[in-house]
Design an enzyme around this catalytic site. Structure first.
Site, short mmCIF file in Angstrom:
data_model
loop_
_atom_site.label_atom_id
_atom_site.label_comp_id
_atom_site.label_asym_id
_atom_site.label_seq_id
_atom_site.Cartn_x
_atom_site.Cartn_y
_atom_site.Cartn_z
CD GLN A 134 71.79 45.42 -97.34
OE1 GLN A 134 70.77 45.56 -96.26
NE2 GLN A 134 72.85 45.55 -97.06
CG HIS A 277 73.00 45.97 -90.72
ND1 HIS A 277 72.97 46.07 -92.04
CD2 HIS A 277 71.80 45.23 -90.62
CE1 HIS A 277 72.10 46.03 -92.41
NE2 HIS A 277 71.25 45.65 -91.84
#
Length: 331
Positions: A134, A277
């Site tokens: 990411q 997360h």
């Protein structure tokens, strides 16, 4: 006596110099491995100092691990030149659990009578794409949603496809999904978008940029669709779905403050229940030392954890909220 003191001082200076050179060599190797380039000498010195402090923390922790005082081992990775505050701001997401139920079509609570295999690894079935990265964008929620959707596309069609996280980053901000792009979001809202939108683009058509941009979805380049969303209520038992062992769920968890976990099952009873997360669970099993675990695929590249994965404790009172927000799409 003075001569002895002088010798001891010289030895200490030599040792300190050797240690400093060793850490500099290790830092140079770290920069080379992770392609680190800093804007100027001042920034590089700052990152070296942070690296040294993180290395001390890792070494101290691993001594406790070898002494049986810690449940997991730590190691250097691409985040080792960041402070904990920088790591949290840059990589983790802002999640509001109150929003986590919106858009669920079914809640599935598997029967305890179901006979399950002792271990499952979806990678063995070819249903899992390589670990992605990411980058410097808190878009883990998009990677979590896409990772689960890609695997379910394979389960349904036996065709591998790489889908666009950037499509979700750009197109789920504002009403009615309210994700925040590189500032955070929920996988469920991303999958709601895919369902409502009639599809998501392929990664080749809509590649990942790691930054917020305008929505450029194209209905002529659909890679997959989502029909229904299931919330999975499970900690003791994974979901059985004949003829394949388990569905591949997206999960949001509390990531422990250390970003350097490696080579063991993470068993951390003090792990927070406040999630920050999102990941994908690609299976489960039992380690001869660490016990039951979930096989968790992260989105921080292959150099993190165990080739991009972490094994997180299973059947231990829902550590890190690993079972609290599990969802999967029906394709």
């Amino acid at each position: 006596m003075k001569a002895v003191i002088l010798i001891l001082v010289l030895v200490a200076v030599v040792n300190a110099t050797s240690l400093k050179n060793l850490l500099k060599d290790e830092f140079n190797s770290f920069k080379l491995k992770h392609h680190k380039i800093y804007k100027n000498a001042s920034e590089e010195l700052k990152r070296l100092q942070i690296f040294v402090e993180n290395k001390k923390l890792i070494d101290t922790h691993n001594k406790r691990y070898l002494a049986g005082e810690e449940s997991y081992k730590m190691g250097l990775n691409k985040f080792s030149d960041m402070t904990p505050e920088e790591f949290k701001t840059l990589v983790l997401t802002n999640l509001n659990p109150a929003d986590s139920q919106e858009g669920i079509d079914y809640i599935y609570n598997p029967s305890s009578l179901v006979n399950l295999p002792s271990s499952v690894d979806w990678r063995d079935w070819g249903a899992v794409n390589p670990v992605k990265n990411q980058g410097s964008c808190a878009s883990c929620w998009a990677f979590s949603a896409v990772g689960s959707l890609e695997s379910h596309h394979f389960i349904n069609s036996y065709q591998r496809v790489s889908l666009s996280e950037q499509n979700l980053v750009d197109c789920t901000s504002g009403y009615p999904y309210y994700n925040q792009g590189c500032s955070g979001g929920w996988p469920i809202e991303a999958l709601n978008y895919v369902r409502d939108n009639g599809g998501i683009n392929t990664a080749s058509y809509y590649p990942y940029e790691g930054q917020d941009n305008t929505c450029r979805y194209n209905k002529n380049n659909i890679g997959s669709k989502s029909l229904l969303l299931y919330k999975l209520l499970v900690e003791m038992k994974p979901h059985w779905h004949p003829p394949l062992p388990i569905r591949d769920p997206s999960r949001c968890v509390s990531m422990p403050p250390c970003s350097n976990i490696t080579k063991v099952v993470l068993n951390e009873p003090s792990c927070s229940q406040s999630v920050d997360h999102c990941v994908v669970v690609d299976g489960y099993g039992t380690d001869s030392v660490g016990g039951d675990y979930w096989l968790v695929r992260n989105s921080w590249g292959e150099y993190w954890g165990e080739n991009g994965y972490i094994r997180m404790a299973r059947n231990r009172n829902n550590q890190c909220a690993i079972a609290s927000y599990a969802i999967y799409p029906l394709v």
